[in-house]
Design a protein around this motif. Sequence first.
Motif, PDB file in Angstrom:
ATOM      1  N   UNK A  26    -113.895 -13.773-121.732  1.00 14.15           N
ATOM      2  CA  UNK A  26    -114.115 -12.696-122.707  1.00 14.15           C
ATOM      3  C   UNK A  26    -115.593 -12.584-123.082  1.00 14.15           C
ATOM      4  N   UNK A  27    -116.346 -13.653-122.865  1.00 15.14           N
ATOM      5  CA  UNK A  27    -117.780 -13.643-123.167  1.00 15.14           C
ATOM      6  C   UNK A  27    -118.635 -13.470-121.918  1.00 15.14           C
ATOM      7  N   UNK A  28    -117.990 -13.103-120.815  1.00 13.85           N
ATOM      8  CA  UNK A  28    -118.721 -12.748-119.602  1.00 13.85           C
ATOM      9  C   UNK A  28    -118.980 -13.870-118.615  1.00 13.85           C
ATOM     10  N   UNK A  29    -118.484 -15.060-118.880  1.00  8.55           N
ATOM     11  CA  UNK A  29    -118.667 -16.159-117.937  1.00  8.55           C
ATOM     12  C   UNK A  29    -117.638 -16.073-116.817  1.00  8.55           C
ATOM     13  N   UNK A  30    -118.006 -16.596-115.656  1.00  7.58           N
ATOM     14  CA  UNK A  30    -117.029 -16.857-114.601  1.00  7.58           C
ATOM     15  C   UNK A  30    -116.491 -18.253-114.886  1.00  7.58           C
ATOM     16  N   UNK A  31    -115.217 -18.467-114.641  1.00  3.07           N
ATOM     17  CA  UNK A  31    -114.598 -19.759-114.951  1.00  3.07           C
ATOM     18  C   UNK A  31    -113.787 -20.222-113.748  1.00  3.07           C
ATOM     19  N   UNK A  32    -113.950 -21.495-113.417  1.00  2.00           N
ATOM     20  CA  UNK A  32    -113.124 -22.118-112.387  1.00  2.00           C
ATOM     21  C   UNK A  32    -112.499 -23.352-113.028  1.00  2.00           C
ATOM     22  N   UNK A  33    -111.173 -23.435-112.995  1.00  2.00           N
ATOM     23  CA  UNK A  33    -110.478 -24.538-113.660  1.00  2.00           C
ATOM     24  C   UNK A  33    -109.950 -25.545-112.639  1.00  2.00           C
ATOM     25  N   UNK A  34    -109.881 -26.795-113.098  1.00  2.00           N
ATOM     26  CA  UNK A  34    -109.394 -27.904-112.279  1.00  2.00           C
ATOM     27  C   UNK A  34    -108.506 -28.767-113.161  1.00  2.00           C
ATOM     28  N   UNK A  35    -107.366 -29.219-112.639  1.00  2.00           N
ATOM     29  CA  UNK A  35    -106.431 -29.983-113.461  1.00  2.00           C
ATOM     30  C   UNK A  35    -106.737 -31.484-113.483  1.00  2.00           C
ATOM     31  N   UNK A  36    -107.870 -31.863-112.980  1.00  2.00           N
ATOM     32  CA  UNK A  36    -108.287 -33.255-113.021  1.00  2.00           C
ATOM     33  C   UNK A  36    -109.506 -33.479-112.150  1.00  2.00           C
ATOM     34  N   UNK A  37    -109.995 -34.709-112.184  1.00  2.00           N
ATOM     35  CA  UNK A  37    -111.210 -35.052-111.443  1.00  2.00           C
ATOM     36  C   UNK A  37    -111.028 -34.855-109.940  1.00  2.00           C
ATOM     37  N   UNK A  38    -109.892 -35.288-109.409  1.00  2.00           N
ATOM     38  CA  UNK A  38    -109.675 -35.172-107.964  1.00  2.00           C
ATOM     39  C   UNK A  38    -109.608 -33.712-107.524  1.00  2.00           C
ATOM     40  N   UNK A  39    -109.071 -32.853-108.362  1.00  2.00           N
ATOM     41  CA  UNK A  39    -109.037 -31.423-108.036  1.00  2.00           C
ATOM     42  C   UNK A  39    -110.454 -30.858-107.979  1.00  2.00           C
ATOM     43  N   UNK A  40    -111.307 -31.284-108.892  1.00  2.00           N
ATOM     44  CA  UNK A  40    -112.706 -30.831-108.856  1.00  2.00           C
ATOM     45  C   UNK A  40    -113.378 -31.320-107.573  1.00  2.00           C
ATOM     46  N   UNK A  41    -113.192 -32.585-107.261  1.00  2.00           N
ATOM     47  CA  UNK A  41    -113.831 -33.154-106.072  1.00  2.00           C
ATOM     48  C   UNK A  41    -113.325 -32.507-104.781  1.00  2.00           C
ATOM     49  N   UNK A  42    -112.079 -32.027-104.782  1.00  2.00           N
ATOM     50  CA  UNK A  42    -111.508 -31.386-103.597  1.00  2.00           C
ATOM     51  C   UNK A  42    -111.886 -29.908-103.489  1.00  2.00           C
ATOM     52  N   UNK A  43    -112.396 -29.333-104.562  1.00  2.00           N
ATOM     53  CA  UNK A  43    -112.735 -27.905-104.564  1.00  2.00           C
ATOM     54  C   UNK A  43    -113.988 -27.656-103.726  1.00  2.00           C
ATOM     55  N   UNK A  44    -114.115 -26.428-103.289  1.00  2.00           N
ATOM     56  CA  UNK A  44    -115.287 -26.039-102.515  1.00  2.00           C
ATOM     57  C   UNK A  44    -116.545 -26.215-103.367  1.00  2.00           C
ATOM     58  N   UNK A  45    -117.541 -26.925-102.861  1.00  3.07           N
ATOM     59  CA  UNK A  45    -118.781 -27.078-103.634  1.00  3.07           C
ATOM     60  C   UNK A  45    -119.505 -25.736-103.765  1.00  3.07           C
ATOM     61  N   UNK A  46    -120.042 -25.488-104.920  1.00  2.00           N
ATOM     62  CA  UNK A  46    -120.751 -24.233-105.171  1.00  2.00           C
ATOM     63  C   UNK A  46    -122.204 -24.524-105.529  1.00  2.00           C
ATOM     64  N   UNK A  47    -123.056 -23.562-105.282  1.00  2.74           N
ATOM     65  CA  UNK A  47    -124.472 -23.750-105.590  1.00  2.74           C
ATOM     66  C   UNK A  47    -124.953 -22.822-106.705  1.00  2.74           C
TER      67      UNK A  47
END
Length: 131
Positions: A26-47
């Motif tokens: 609602x404040x204009x940010x893009x958001x990517x959510x992860x349900x835990x540390x391993x989900x973040x580590x498995x996600x595509x790395x972004x720059x």
Amino acid sequence: MSNSALIEVVDDDADIRRMLQLVLEARGFKVRTHDGAHAYLAAEPLTERRVMLLDVRMPKMTGVELQAHMVKTGDRTPVIFMSGESLPHETLAAQQSNAVAFLWKPFRTQALLNALSQGLKVYDELETEEA
């Protein structure tokens, strides 16, 4: 504050992830959510320009452990820790890390936005150092 940024939300609580996503989008940010540390580590790395909202207490790998792993592997995403309940040693470890801020749940939206603003400044400073 320029909202041309991605906010990585890492929290094992689906309601918290959903609430943060709604508030931030609602404040204009893009958001990517992860349900835990391993989900973040498995996600595509972004720059892209980003900050992480990271829960301290999660099963399997805590937020403090994830942040330590990120430092070891060169992931310089600025971290804002958040917690609804933490043991004293967890709180101390989070506060002694190089995190941008520590927010106690429930936190006010303005406190969140202030922490994000600081995190984006840190990100921009890190990018300037690398250039």
